[in-house]
Write a protein that holds these residues in place. Sequence first.
Motif, mmCIF file in Angstrom:
data_model
loop_
_atom_site.group_PDB
_atom_site.id
_atom_site.type_symbol
_atom_site.label_atom_id
_atom_site.label_comp_id
_atom_site.label_asym_id
_atom_site.label_seq_id
_atom_site.Cartn_x
_atom_site.Cartn_y
_atom_site.Cartn_z
ATOM 1 N N LYS A 110 40.205 -74.029 -38.786
ATOM 2 C CA LYS A 110 40.111 -72.793 -39.138
ATOM 3 C C LYS A 110 40.843 -71.807 -37.979
ATOM 4 C CE LYS A 110 35.933 -73.376 -41.721
ATOM 5 N NZ LYS A 110 34.381 -73.008 -41.934
ATOM 6 N N LEU A 159 39.995 -70.883 -35.342
ATOM 7 C CA LEU A 159 39.223 -69.893 -34.626
ATOM 8 C C LEU A 159 39.510 -69.682 -33.329
ATOM 9 C CD1 LEU A 159 35.976 -71.059 -36.280
ATOM 10 C CD2 LEU A 159 37.343 -69.380 -37.252
ATOM 11 N N LEU A 160 39.347 -68.377 -32.799
ATOM 12 C CA LEU A 160 39.643 -67.856 -31.379
ATOM 13 C C LEU A 160 38.285 -67.589 -30.590
ATOM 14 C CD1 LEU A 160 42.912 -66.176 -31.718
ATOM 15 C CD2 LEU A 160 42.555 -68.348 -31.157
ATOM 16 N N ASN A 161 37.262 -67.646 -31.314
ATOM 17 C CA ASN A 161 36.149 -66.978 -30.761
ATOM 18 C C ASN A 161 35.115 -67.881 -30.506
ATOM 19 O OD1 ASN A 161 36.339 -64.370 -29.404
ATOM 20 N ND2 ASN A 161 37.400 -64.058 -31.575
ATOM 21 N N GLY A 162 35.053 -69.362 -30.705
ATOM 22 C CA GLY A 162 33.984 -70.025 -30.802
ATOM 23 C C GLY A 162 33.666 -70.859 -32.016
ATOM 24 N N GLU A 187 34.100 -63.504 -23.757
ATOM 25 C CA GLU A 187 34.943 -62.288 -24.183
ATOM 26 C C GLU A 187 35.603 -62.450 -25.444
ATOM 27 O OE1 GLU A 187 36.221 -59.734 -22.044
ATOM 28 O OE2 GLU A 187 34.291 -60.549 -21.136
ATOM 29 N N ILE A 188 35.640 -61.485 -26.164
ATOM 30 C CA ILE A 188 36.148 -61.527 -27.634
ATOM 31 C C ILE A 188 37.721 -61.778 -27.435
ATOM 32 C CG2 ILE A 188 36.368 -60.005 -29.597
ATOM 33 C CD1 ILE A 188 33.652 -58.968 -29.132
ATOM 34 N N GLN A 189 38.232 -62.717 -27.907
ATOM 35 C CA GLN A 189 39.626 -62.493 -28.002
ATOM 36 C C GLN A 189 40.274 -61.946 -29.507
ATOM 37 O OE1 GLN A 189 41.269 -64.109 -25.658
ATOM 38 N NE2 GLN A 189 39.470 -64.415 -24.848
ATOM 39 N N PRO A 190 41.034 -60.723 -29.219
ATOM 40 C CA PRO A 190 41.621 -60.011 -30.053
ATOM 41 C C PRO A 190 42.233 -60.797 -31.007
ATOM 42 C CG PRO A 190 42.862 -59.797 -27.790
ATOM 43 C CD PRO A 190 41.901 -60.704 -27.844
ATOM 44 N N PRO A 191 42.608 -60.150 -32.088
ATOM 45 C CA PRO A 191 43.289 -60.777 -33.094
ATOM 46 C C PRO A 191 44.682 -61.246 -32.591
ATOM 47 C CG PRO A 191 42.592 -58.937 -34.109
ATOM 48 C CD PRO A 191 42.179 -58.832 -32.550
ATOM 49 N N LYS A 192 44.966 -62.539 -32.963
ATOM 50 C CA LYS A 192 46.353 -63.325 -32.244
ATOM 51 C C LYS A 192 47.456 -62.583 -32.773
ATOM 52 C CE LYS A 192 48.143 -67.727 -31.356
ATOM 53 N NZ LYS A 192 48.523 -67.655 -30.115
ATOM 54 N N ASP A 193 48.544 -62.663 -31.981
ATOM 55 C CA ASP A 193 49.854 -61.964 -32.358
ATOM 56 C C ASP A 193 50.718 -63.238 -33.054
ATOM 57 O OD1 ASP A 193 52.562 -61.480 -32.523
ATOM 58 O OD2 ASP A 193 52.767 -60.717 -30.721
ATOM 59 N N TRP A 194 50.702 -63.263 -34.391
ATOM 60 C CA TRP A 194 51.301 -64.472 -34.993
ATOM 61 C C TRP A 194 52.687 -64.371 -35.033
ATOM 62 C CZ3 TRP A 194 48.025 -68.742 -35.094
ATOM 63 C CH2 TRP A 194 46.943 -68.447 -35.212
#
Lengths: 228, 338
Positions: free
Chosen positions: A154, A156-159, A197-204
């Motif tokens: 998925k 995912l960037l935050n775990g 740390e919360i990873q912000p939405p990725k720059d796709w």
Amino acid sequence: MIVAEQKPLDEIRDLIADAGKVLVVGCGTCVTVCFAGGEKEAGILATSLRMASKLNGNAQDVTHLTVQRQCEWEYLDPIEEQIRQAEVVVSLGCGVGVQALAEHFPQAWVVPGLNTSFMGLPTEQGVWEERCAACGSCILGLTGGICPIARCAKQLLNGPCGGSQDGVCEVNAETPCAWQLIYDRLKAHDRLDLLMEIQPPKDWSTSRDGGPRRITREDLRLVAEQVE
Amino acid sequence: MSDTSTNGYKSGSRLEQVLRAGHFAVTAELGPPQGADGEIIRKKARLLKGLCEAVNITDNQTAIVRMSSIGAGAIVLQEGLEPVIQMTCRDRNRLAIQSDLLGAYALGARNVLCLTGDHQSFGNHPTAKNVHDLDSVQLIQMVVEMRDQGRFQCGDEIKGVAPRFFVGGAANPFGDPFEWRPYRLGKKAKAGVDFIQTQLIYNVERFSKYMEKVRELGLHEQVYILAGIGPLKSPGMARYMRDQVPGLDVPDHLVDRMTAAASGISKEDKAARREAWRKEGIQIAIELVQQLKGIEGVAGVHIMAIEWEEAVRPIVEGAGLFPRPEPEPLPTADDPAD
Ligand code: SF4
Ligand code: SF4
């Protein structure tokens, strides 16, 4: 490396059905290492196609050759004559190789003999796994060198999602959960703070979503005067 | 910056009011049909009305195409029941999510549950492309910022009315790594989540351990935690959930209780066996509610009686949670001043 696997023989036969003279072009780089499209595989494929066409009562003239690297034009110049003589060229390069041939030899009809699968590595004899999805903005520095873009189903960037169980991904029991791997590694390195740390939405936009990508290095370009 | 208060509430939803008033809250779940018949939604809504503060409307749950959560939610509102719109990251990118939420708010929805979404390989369109532009933590943050800062994810100002949702998230206390789960909840709290609905809980002991850590981190004071309850329908279902569903923990003693429920009833008498199982499933659910209610930091229960909405009433009544409290109506709750 780029990992690929050969298409089913029937699919390749359909792609070359109308041709009397066929040339199979192998590639000596990534697809040789993953046993999909090197000299050996090109030879076997050419033989199989010949035999199959003979059995069918419609013998095709199938020959093969292999270039060192299909994805660079300078390696393709020496095979110009063989390409010209073929009605259909079956490339056993990755998708880049197929397109390099088609682009370099506009008059040739080039079809793919492989399904290009992913960028990855062999994890044991006969097993290859994906490692990178070329997102164009690498975050491995935050994830302990394990890529959640390529390896989490998925992205995912935050775990880990709620389906991570016993180390495997909910989507496929054969696939380790990337986030379990990341967690274990960060813990071993005492860097779990990175996960808090919360990873912000990725720059796709640097990924495929931004459209076909191109890199221009002015420092490496040949200026017009120098070329002349 | 737009006004962040709705008479002192973040959203003014009934769910928010009941929780803020300190009542033990009840939410339920309503699965939309795999078709376009709104009457099905109305029937289910009537079964649930009065039994819960709000009802979750699933969003293509298990990746099977169903009527949209927002569409079904609008019908639920017409029936006088409050929806919790579910929004997954699987099917929509940040543009689609934000525009859908503007529409949902305009239709009267006030609660949203932010989810990652089940992988499409589990559903009826396994060859589909998934999106996952955002993950659930980022989704929570985006919806909170739309409300509190009146801004879209890109930073642009929302013109006029900003959607003020009571923002929910999910938590699976039994997922791995187990020790990290409370921290993941903490991440959602940090992202600004208001309430959490947990995965189905059958193993109260293990959940208590999780809650111990949650309290240690002070998270129960930052977010309202609603514990997931699911009545078991049969021993087969209990076994399936124990053995096949990743992230679910069903202890053997509950499977045994379900099996024992129909002992003595002839195998031929299918209806009687079914009846006995369901009765036991409801009884177990009632006991679970009572046990979970006793755990400090549990602010309510979320009852997921999937395709068995009739089970909600006996559970709510049996657990002594009926009638539901009536929060003070807000004079201008539906008319946020901007
Ligand atoms: S983060 Fe992006 S560039 Fe780095 S390994 Fe993953 S996909 Fe490749
Ligand atoms: S189980 Fe792990 S790898 Fe699979 S989708 Fe969830 S977080 Fe990603």
